[in-house]
Design a protein around this motif. Structure first.
Motif, PDB file in Angstrom:
ATOM      1  N   PHE A 278       0.844  -1.201   0.000  1.00 50.26           N
ATOM      2  CA  PHE A 278       0.000   0.000   0.000  1.00 50.26           C
ATOM      3  C   PHE A 278       0.880   1.253   0.000  1.00 50.26           C
ATOM      4  N   ASP A 279       0.356   2.299  -0.613  1.00 57.60           N
ATOM      5  CA  ASP A 279       1.069   3.566  -0.710  1.00 57.60           C
ATOM      6  C   ASP A 279       0.870   4.373   0.569  1.00 57.60           C
ATOM      7  N   GLY A 280       1.917   5.121   0.961  1.00 53.23           N
ATOM      8  CA  GLY A 280       1.826   5.917   2.180  1.00 53.23           C
ATOM      9  C   GLY A 280       0.779   7.007   2.092  1.00 53.23           C
ATOM     10  N   ASN A 281       0.630   7.619   0.930  1.00 54.09           N
ATOM     11  CA  ASN A 281      -0.390   8.662   0.762  1.00 54.09           C
ATOM     12  C   ASN A 281      -1.785   8.070   0.861  1.00 54.09           C
ATOM     13  N   HIS A 282      -1.957   6.876   0.308  1.00 59.52           N
ATOM     14  CA  HIS A 282      -3.245   6.179   0.421  1.00 59.52           C
ATOM     15  C   HIS A 282      -3.567   5.884   1.884  1.00 59.52           C
ATOM     16  N   PHE A 283      -2.536   5.527   2.645  1.00 62.97           N
ATOM     17  CA  PHE A 283      -2.752   5.235   4.064  1.00 62.97           C
ATOM     18  C   PHE A 283      -3.134   6.495   4.836  1.00 62.97           C
ATOM     19  N   ILE A 284      -2.427   7.610   4.608  1.00 62.80           N
ATOM     20  CA  ILE A 284      -2.671   8.800   5.417  1.00 62.80           C
ATOM     21  C   ILE A 284      -4.024   9.419   5.092  1.00 62.80           C
ATOM     22  N   THR A 285      -4.454   9.358   3.822  1.00 65.64           N
ATOM     23  CA  THR A 285      -5.795   9.861   3.491  1.00 65.64           C
ATOM     24  C   THR A 285      -6.867   8.979   4.113  1.00 65.64           C
ATOM     25  N   GLY A 286      -6.626   7.670   4.117  1.00 68.34           N
ATOM     26  CA  GLY A 286      -7.581   6.768   4.767  1.00 68.34           C
ATOM     27  C   GLY A 286      -7.635   6.983   6.271  1.00 68.34           C
ATOM     28  N   LEU A 287      -6.479   7.269   6.889  1.00 68.98           N
ATOM     29  CA  LEU A 287      -6.452   7.527   8.328  1.00 68.98           C
ATOM     30  C   LEU A 287      -7.206   8.814   8.662  1.00 68.98           C
ATOM     31  N   ALA A 288      -7.030   9.848   7.842  1.00 77.32           N
ATOM     32  CA  ALA A 288      -7.769  11.100   8.067  1.00 77.32           C
ATOM     33  C   ALA A 288      -9.271  10.862   7.938  1.00 77.32           C
ATOM     34  N   ASN A 289      -9.666  10.067   6.953  1.00 77.69           N
ATOM     35  CA  ASN A 289     -11.093   9.755   6.791  1.00 77.69           C
ATOM     36  C   ASN A 289     -11.608   8.944   7.972  1.00 77.69           C
ATOM     37  N   HIS A 290     -10.754   8.078   8.518  1.00 74.12           N
ATOM     38  CA  HIS A 290     -11.152   7.299   9.694  1.00 74.12           C
ATOM     39  C   HIS A 290     -11.378   8.212  10.899  1.00 74.12           C
ATOM     40  N   PHE A 291     -10.461   9.165  11.118  1.00 76.84           N
ATOM     41  CA  PHE A 291     -10.650  10.124  12.211  1.00 76.84           C
ATOM     42  C   PHE A 291     -11.936  10.924  12.017  1.00 76.84           C
ATOM     43  N   ARG A 292     -12.219  11.280  10.776  1.00 76.71           N
ATOM     44  CA  ARG A 292     -13.467  12.002  10.482  1.00 76.71           C
ATOM     45  C   ARG A 292     -14.678  11.162  10.850  1.00 76.71           C
ATOM     46  N   ASN A 293     -14.663   9.886  10.499  1.00 73.48           N
ATOM     47  CA  ASN A 293     -15.798   9.014  10.815  1.00 73.48           C
ATOM     48  C   ASN A 293     -15.976   8.844  12.318  1.00 73.48           C
ATOM     49  N   VAL A 294     -14.864   8.721  13.040  1.00 75.83           N
ATOM     50  CA  VAL A 294     -14.968   8.596  14.498  1.00 75.83           C
ATOM     51  C   VAL A 294     -15.528   9.880  15.091  1.00 75.83           C
ATOM     52  N   LEU A 295     -15.085  11.021  14.584  1.00 73.33           N
ATOM     53  CA  LEU A 295     -15.585  12.299  15.080  1.00 73.33           C
ATOM     54  C   LEU A 295     -17.069  12.463  14.795  1.00 73.33           C
ATOM     55  N   VAL A 296     -17.512  11.978  13.646  1.00 72.30           N
ATOM     56  CA  VAL A 296     -18.935  12.028  13.296  1.00 72.30           C
ATOM     57  C   VAL A 296     -19.766  11.224  14.288  1.00 72.30           C
ATOM     58  N   CYS A 297     -19.207  10.127  14.785  1.00 76.31           N
ATOM     59  CA  CYS A 297     -19.943   9.265  15.725  1.00 76.31           C
ATOM     60  C   CYS A 297     -19.986   9.832  17.136  1.00 76.31           C
ATOM     61  N   LYS A 298     -19.313  10.948  17.395  1.00 72.80           N
ATOM     62  CA  LYS A 298     -19.365  11.544  18.731  1.00 72.80           C
ATOM     63  C   LYS A 298     -20.752  12.105  19.033  1.00 72.80           C
ATOM     64  N   ASP A 299     -21.507  12.418  18.017  1.00 78.16           N
ATOM     65  CA  ASP A 299     -22.844  12.978  18.190  1.00 78.16           C
ATOM     66  C   ASP A 299     -23.850  12.052  17.514  1.00 78.16           C
TER      67      ASP A 299
END
Length: 598
Positions: A278-299
Motif C-alpha cells: 500500500f502507498d503511504g499517501n493512500h494510508f494517510i488519506t484513509g487515516l484522516a477519513n477514519h478520524f473524520r468518521n470517528v468524530l462524526v460518531c461523537k454525536d
C-alpha cells in the motif's frame, strides 16, 4: 459455452422505475410524458456511470410506445418497443460525439432530421459525450437545435457540462444527475447477487459501493471481478484482497495505539501496511477519513453521515466513546497537513511516521494542558492587562517554572487596593490615588511592569508601581503648552520607530504640527498620500497624545499645502513671457517694430 454478459449490460434498467438513485429525474420525465409536455432538446449531465445514457434510451423508447402502462412506462411488447430492444428501430438514432465530432457529421445528422418518421410519433437523436464536438460542429448544430421539426427530439449527454457552449445550454432542458448513494448501490448489488445465486455479505458490498465513488457502472464492474476472483462468493476479505483496499481493522488498531501512546506499535503496523504494497499517501488519506468518521460518531445526530454497514458502524461508535473530541480534531489537522506535504516531501515515509509520532503524543499534551498549573496560567491570561501585577512575585516565578513551558509574556496580577486616606507630611498634604480598574497601561510600558524573576532588585515596590500607572477616566481636559505637546509628539515618533513604521516616523519627523484653539492640532502636509498614511495611524496617535497630555478633547486635522514648482519655459511664447516679466520694455519694443512670435 454460453456467452457471458457483464452485469452492467445484463442488468441495465429498461424502465424508469428500475433506475437507481435518480428518482428526481425519472419522475420529471414520466410526468412530462403523461402531460404531453416534452421539450425539443434535453441535456443529461453528471458523473460517469450514473444512468445518463440509460435514461435517454428509456425516454426514447417510452415516447414511441403505442401502449403505455398506467404508470406511463413503455409496455415492452408493442412493435416499437420490440424493434428498439432488438436494436433495429428507425426512430432512435445514437451518435457518439467523441468519434463523430466534425462539421460533416453534424450536417449528415441535420439531413436525417428532415425526414419524418415512417412509424411512430417521434424521431429521437441521442448524442453521447456531446462536449467532444468541435466549435464549428456546435455552431452548425445551433439552428437545428433551436427550431427542430415537431417530430424531432434531441437528447444530449455529457460528463463535462462546463465545456458546452452557453448557446447550446440555453436551448436545452437541463437535468443534473447525482452520484448514487452507497446504500442504494449496495442494495442494488445485493438484488443482483440474489438473482445470480451468488453468496455475499453486506460489508463486502458496502466496500465495493464506496470504492465506486458514486458510479454504479464501476460498482458492477468490480462486482463481476470479485465474483470471478472468489468463485461466486463476495465477502469482505475477498473485496479488500482484490481491490487493494486497506482493511478497516488496520485503522481501528492504529487509532487504539495512538490513543494509548503506543508509538512503537503504530510504527510497526505502518511498516506492515507498506510491506503489503500500500502507498503511504493512500494510508494517510484513509487515516484522516477514519478520524473524520470517528468524530462524526461523537454525536448521535451525525451518525447518519457514515456510509458503512451496520457492523462497521458499531465499531466506530465504540471507538468514539474512547477518543476525546479534542484528540480527534488535532489528529485530523495533523493528518491533513501530512497529506498536503506528502507529494513534495523527499522522504515520504518519514513524513507519515512523524505524523504518527505527533498524534501519539497528543494525549499527553492534552493531559498536561489540563493540569492545575496550566489552568492557573490560563486564568491569568484571561484577566485584563490592568489587573496583572502579582502580589507575590516569588509565587509567580514558581508557577511559571512548573508549567509545561516558560511563559515570560504572562503579566502578573495587580492587587486590588482600597482608597487610601490623605496622608499628612511636614510640608503639605499628599493624596494617594487608588489604582482603579480603568487604569491605563502605556503601550510601551507593559513589559517594564513585569518583574525580572532572575533579578530580585528589579522588583518594584507598591508605591513605584502606582507612580508608573497613568490613571485616566476619559473625561480629562487639562491644559498644556506647545512645548508639552511637541515633547509627546517626539516620544510617540520614537515609539513607532521601534515598531519599524518608518513611513510614519518620516512623516512625524519632517513636519511639525501646530497647536490651535480648542486643542486642535493642525499638521500641514504636501499630498493625499501622506494624508492617507496619517489617517491610517490617526487613532494610535490620538490615544497616545490624549493619555499622556491628560486631555481627551485633542483633535488632529491635516491640511494639504501643495508646493507650486517653478514652471520652466519651453515654447517660444513661454520664453518671451519669461523675458517680458524680467524686462517689461521688451513688449514696447515688439509693438514698435510690429514683431510676431513663431
Amino acid at each position: 459455452m454460453e456467452n457471458f454478459i457483464v452485469s452492467a449490460r445484463k442488468y441495465r434498467p429498461v424502465l424508469f422505475d428500475s433506475v437507481v438513485g435518480q428518482q428526481h429525474i425519472t419522475n420529471t420525465l414520466k410526468n412530462a410524458i403523461k402531460n404531453n409536455q416534452l421539450a425539443q432538446a434535453f441535456l443529461f449531465c453528471g458523473p460517469r456511470g450514473v444512468g445518463k445514457t440509460t435514461c435517454a434510451r428509456i425516454l426514447a423508447k417510452s415516447i414511441n410506445c403505442t401502449n403505455l402502462t398506467d404508470t406511463h412506462e413503455a409496455c415492452g411488447v408493442c412493435d416499437s418497443c420490440n424493434s428498439f430492444q432488438n436494436g433495429n428501430s428507425f426512430n432512435v438514432h445514437e451518435l457518439d460525439a467523441a468519434s463523430n465530432n466534425s462539421v460533416d457529421d453534424i450536417r449528415s445528422l441535420i439531413e436525417q432530421v428532415r425526414i419524418p418518421p415512417q412509424a411512430g410519433k417521434f424521431k429521437v437523436y441521442i448524442i453521447d459525450e456531446v462536449h467532444m464536438l468541435s466549435q464549428s460542429a456546435f455552431n452548425a448544430f445551433l439552428k437545428t437545435l433551436e427550431e427542430p421539426p415537431s417530430y424531432a427530439i434531441f437528447i444530449l449527454a455529457t460528463t463535462e457540462k462546463h465545456k458546452i457552449l452557453p448557446t447550446i445550454l440555453s436551448r436545452c432542458q437541463i437535468f443534473d444527475f447525482n452520484r448514487i448513494r452507497v446504500e442504494d448501490m449496495a442494495n442494488h448489488l445485493a438484488s443482483i447477487a440474489t438473482k445470480e445465486e451468488i453468496a455475499y455479505d453486506i460489508d463486502g458490498l458496502h466496500l465495493i459501493a464506496q470504492k465506486a465513488d458514486g458510479g454504479l457502472r464501476d460498482a458492477l464492474s468490480m462486482f463481476d471481478q470479485i465474483v470471478s476472483f472468489s468463485n461466486r462468493a463476495v465477502n469482505y476479505q475477498a473485496v479488500i484482497d482484490n481491490l487493494n483496499i486497506l482493511d478497516y481493522d488496520y485503522y481501528f488498531k492504529i487509532t487504539d495505539f495512538l490513543l494509548t501512546q503506543n508509538t512503537p506499535a503504530a510504527l510497526l503496523l505502518f511498516d506492515e501496511i507498506l510491506n503489503n504494497g500500500f502507498d503511504g499517501n493512500h494510508f494517510i488519506t484513509g487515516l484522516a477519513n477514519h478520524f473524520r468518521n470517528v468524530l462524526v460518531c461523537k454525536d448521535a445526530a451525525t451518525v447518519q453521515l457514515l456510509e458503512v454497514s451496520e457492523s462497521i458502524k458499531l465499531k466506530y461508535l465504540e471507538q468514539a466513546k474512547q477518543a476525546p473530541a479534542s484528540f480527534l480534531l488535532s489528529a485530523l489537522n495533523i493528518s491533513n497537513q501530512c497529506d498536503l506535504n506528502y507529494r513534495i516531501s523527499k522522504n515520504q515515509r518519514l513524513q507519515v511516521e512523524l505524523t504518527l509520532i505527533k498524534i501519539s503524543h497528543l494525549s499527553q499534551a492534552l493531559q498536561l494542558s489540563q493540569s492545575e498549573n496550566v489552568q492557573l496560567l490560563a486564568e491569568q491570561l484571561k484577566k485584563k492587562p490592568e489587573t496583572v501585577l502579582a502580589e507575590d512575585p516569588a509565587e509567580y516565578k514558581k508557577t511559571v517554572e512548573t508549567s509545561i513551558k516558560p511563559a515570560p509574556s504572562i503579566i502578573p496580577q495587580i492587587p486590588k487596593t482600597e482608597p487610601k486616606p490623605v496622608e499628612k507630611t511636614d510640608e503639605k498634604e499628599v493624596e494617594t490615588k487608588p489604582i482603579t480598574p480603568k487604569s491605563f497601561l502605556p503601550k510601551s510600558g507593559i513589559a517594564t511592569l513585569i518583574p525580572n524573576l532572575n533579578n530580585p532588585n528589579s522588583i518594584k515596590t507598591k508605591e513605584e508601581k502606582e507612580v508608573e500607572i497613568i490613571e485616566v477616566t476619559g473625561n480629562e481636559k487639562e491644559d498644556f503648552t506647545q512645548e508639552d505637546f511637541i515633547k509627546a509628539w517626539v516620544n510617540y515618533s520614537k515609539q513607532v520607530k521601534s515598531e519599524n513604521k518608518m513611513s510614519l516616523v518620516t512623516l512625524m519627523d519632517n513636519y511639525t504640527p501646530t497647536l490651535k484653539e480648542n486643542y486642535i492640532i493642525e499638521l500641514q502636509i504636501e499630498n493625499k498620500f501622506q494624508a492617507g498614511e496619517l489617517l491610517h495611524e490617526k487613532t494610535g496617535i490620538l490615544n497616545y497624545l490624549r493619555t499622556h497630555l491628560h486631555n481627551f478633547s485633542i483633535q488632529l486635522e491635516t491640511v494639504i499645502v501643495e508646493q507650486l514648482e517653478n514652471k520652466k519655459p519651453y515654447t517660444s511664447t513661454d520664453k518671451y513671457l519669461f523675458m517680458v516679466k524680467k524686462n517689461p520694455k521688451l513688449e514696447d519694443f515688439r509693438k514698435t517694430f510690429n514683431l510676431d512670435l513663431d
